[in-house]
Enzyme design. Structure first.
Site, short mmCIF file in Angstrom:
data_model
loop_
_atom_site.label_atom_id
_atom_site.label_comp_id
_atom_site.label_asym_id
_atom_site.label_seq_id
_atom_site.Cartn_x
_atom_site.Cartn_y
_atom_site.Cartn_z
N CYS A 180 42.82 38.19 52.26
CA CYS A 180 42.15 39.15 51.38
C CYS A 180 41.69 38.37 50.16
O CYS A 180 42.52 37.84 49.40
CB CYS A 180 43.12 40.26 50.99
N CYS A 214 34.21 42.01 48.03
CA CYS A 214 35.01 41.65 49.22
C CYS A 214 34.95 40.14 49.49
O CYS A 214 33.94 39.62 49.97
CB CYS A 214 34.56 42.43 50.46
O1 PYC Z 1 38.41 40.87 49.21
O2 PYC Z 1 38.71 40.10 51.23
C1 PYC Z 1 38.72 41.01 50.42
C2 PYC Z 1 39.12 42.36 50.87
C3 PYC Z 1 39.42 42.75 52.14
C4 PYC Z 1 39.73 44.10 52.09
C5 PYC Z 1 39.61 44.51 50.78
N1 PYC Z 1 39.23 43.42 50.05
#
Ligand code: PYC
Length: 309
Positions: A89, A233
């Site tokens: 993550c 993300c």
């Molecule tokens: O930042 O990789 C990330 C992530 C995955 C799910 C929520 N954030």
């Protein structure tokens, strides 16, 4: 059983992380992948107690801080959410490093962190930014067409960035805050179609649109538990960089600014991971802020001690 879990909450570009420092489940001293298997099979109640209501919320991502198995790492972490576990993550790793800084455990410089899907490097910079050199990322399928119910035919790529993603554009919808509900519906329909089309491991859907201001792209990311990522993300941006690299649209070490649906951004780049140029090593740079230091109480006669299911 009664008990107490000590955790630190933070957010990275808007997306919350809860790092468990003490009081989590005992998972032995195997590799992080082995410990994740034990967490999943015998201690899932802890995941629910930490993340779901009444102590948490569907949007929260948890991280269990562990002693590393790999002696070249300074820490280990297992990430989890409202429905299960994550390989890696990116926003959570940035939250973990900020938590270690706030706890006085690290200073400016680089550390290595073991995750169930591999070793990552993280650098705490002088200005408070944190960059994460993620696990190797790659694309496995290009221009897959799926039928997403009322949203019609959608074309996109399947790529790995520490989690599995389907990446697509939406000419039909703006990637903007005002469209979050429609984007969520569309991403759910796309995910069903992608899973049925032979990609059962894809649990994150990433939709791209026009950025606002100084960014290269804006994304909306649907997470496995049907919440959207408030940040751009980290693992999704790693998957995006893998696609850009495979298409020859971004050169190694060229900066890519990925904006999320809330308008926050990560600055990213990559280098090739192999001589054949099939895999990349992405680096994601962002900032996290501590929001709370918390002691979660597990009280034996609390009917929702292990979360509301
Ligand atoms: O930042 O990789 C990330 C992530 C995955 C799910 C929520 N954030």
């Amino acid at each position: 059983m009664s008990g107490e879990i000590r955790a630190v909450d933070s957010h990275t570009a808007g997306e919350p992380t809860r790092i468990v420092l003490d009081g989590g489940p005992s998972l032995g001293d195997g590799t992080l992948a082995e410990r994740l298997a034990i967490f999943r099979s015998t201690h899932d109640a802890y995941r629910r107690a930490i993340i779901t209501e009444p102590r948490g919320s569907d949007v929260l991502v948890g991280g269990l801080l562990c002693e590393p198995h790999d002696p070249s790492c300074q820490a280990g972490v297992i990430f989890f959410n409202n429905v299960g576990f994550l390989g890696m993550c990116g926003h959570g790793l940035i939250g973990l490093v900020e938590t270690l800084r706030a706890e006085g455990k690290i200073d400016v410089g680089q550390i290595h962190i073991e995750t169930p899907v591999g070793k990552v490097a993280a650098t705490l910079h002088d200005d408070g930014d944190i960059s994460v050199s993620n696990v190797e990322s790659y694309r496995v399928a290009k221009d897959i067409e799926v039928h997403a119910d009322a949203f019609g035919t959608v074309c996109g790529d399947v790529a790995y960035g520490g989690n599995w993603f389907f990446l697509t554009n939406t000419p039909q919808l703006n990637v903007a805050r005002s469209e979050i509900s429609n984007l969520t519906d569309m991403a759910c329909a796309i995910r069903r179609a992608v899973n049925e089309a032979g990609y059962p491991d894809v649990d994150h859907i990433e939709i791209f649109g026009e950025p606002e201001g100084q960014a290269d792209s804006r994304n909306f990311v649907l997470c496995p538990g049907l919440e959207y990522d408030r940040s751009p993300c980290g693992t999704g941006t790693s998957a995006k960089l893998a696609c850009l690299a495979a298409d020859g649209k971004l050169a190694p070490h060229q900066t890519w600014i990925q904006q999320g649906v809330l308008g926050t951004s990560f600055a990213c780049e990559y280098s090739w991971a192999d001589a054949e140029q099939t895999r990349i090593k992405p680096t994601i740079r962002g900032r996290a802020f501590i929001t709370a230091e918390t002691r979660l109480k597990l009280t034996a006669d609390d009917p929702f001690c292990w979360g509301i299911q």
